[in-house]
Design a protein around this motif. Sequence first.
Motif, mmCIF file in Angstrom:
data_model
loop_
_atom_site.group_PDB
_atom_site.id
_atom_site.type_symbol
_atom_site.label_atom_id
_atom_site.label_comp_id
_atom_site.label_asym_id
_atom_site.label_seq_id
_atom_site.Cartn_x
_atom_site.Cartn_y
_atom_site.Cartn_z
ATOM 1 N N ILE A 46 -13.345 6.695 12.695
ATOM 2 C CA ILE A 46 -13.752 5.311 12.438
ATOM 3 C C ILE A 46 -15.227 5.131 12.759
ATOM 4 O O ILE A 46 -15.974 4.532 11.988
ATOM 5 N N TYR A 50 -16.531 4.419 8.994
ATOM 6 C CA TYR A 50 -16.110 3.098 8.557
ATOM 7 C C TYR A 50 -17.162 2.012 8.662
ATOM 8 O O TYR A 50 -17.056 1.002 8.003
ATOM 9 N N ILE A 109 -5.473 1.696 8.869
ATOM 10 C CA ILE A 109 -6.601 2.603 8.658
ATOM 11 C C ILE A 109 -6.457 3.226 7.274
ATOM 12 O O ILE A 109 -5.596 4.078 7.064
ATOM 13 N N THR A 112 -9.896 7.744 3.670
ATOM 14 C CA THR A 112 -11.288 7.774 3.229
ATOM 15 C C THR A 112 -11.715 9.149 2.727
ATOM 16 O O THR A 112 -12.888 9.374 2.481
ATOM 17 N N ILE A 120 -16.083 3.146 0.942
ATOM 18 C CA ILE A 120 -15.350 2.763 2.162
ATOM 19 C C ILE A 120 -15.669 1.323 2.526
ATOM 20 O O ILE A 120 -14.774 0.538 2.865
ATOM 21 N N PHE A 124 -13.048 -2.114 2.925
ATOM 22 C CA PHE A 124 -12.948 -3.052 4.042
ATOM 23 C C PHE A 124 -13.350 -4.456 3.649
ATOM 24 O O PHE A 124 -12.782 -5.429 4.145
#
Length: 130
Positions: A46, A50, A109, A112, A120, A124
């Motif tokens: 992450i 992310y 989660i 990815t 990515i 989100f």
Amino acid sequence: MSVAMLIGAAGVAFTGGLTRIILIMIGLDVFIAAFAIGVGGTGWLIQGEYFPTAVRGRAAALGAAADWIANFALILLVPTMLNGFGLAWLMVLFAVLSAIALLFVNSFIPETKELSVEEITEIFERQAAD
């Protein structure tokens, strides 16, 4: 991870001697292996993938700090919990936490693999808009 911890807990609670040692070692070894190939790297993933590029450094630093603080807290709490309710119940607690971690990762989660940072970020942003 959960099954491995429950095997170890059963070894502590219901067996003795060499059988107990074997079941505990199997439980702990399989737990560590399953954690390593499962949810263990999720926090670091992450942090590296992310966050949008503009805030990635700061966000990754905060994530790493939170991870190390949680590790430190766990190190402080385990001896107290071990003395409070014993190894078998501590292993059951870790089994429950493992199941919660797996549910969280599978639910929140997104995958990815082979996606760019921009893709990515779009994932989100879409989730945040919903």
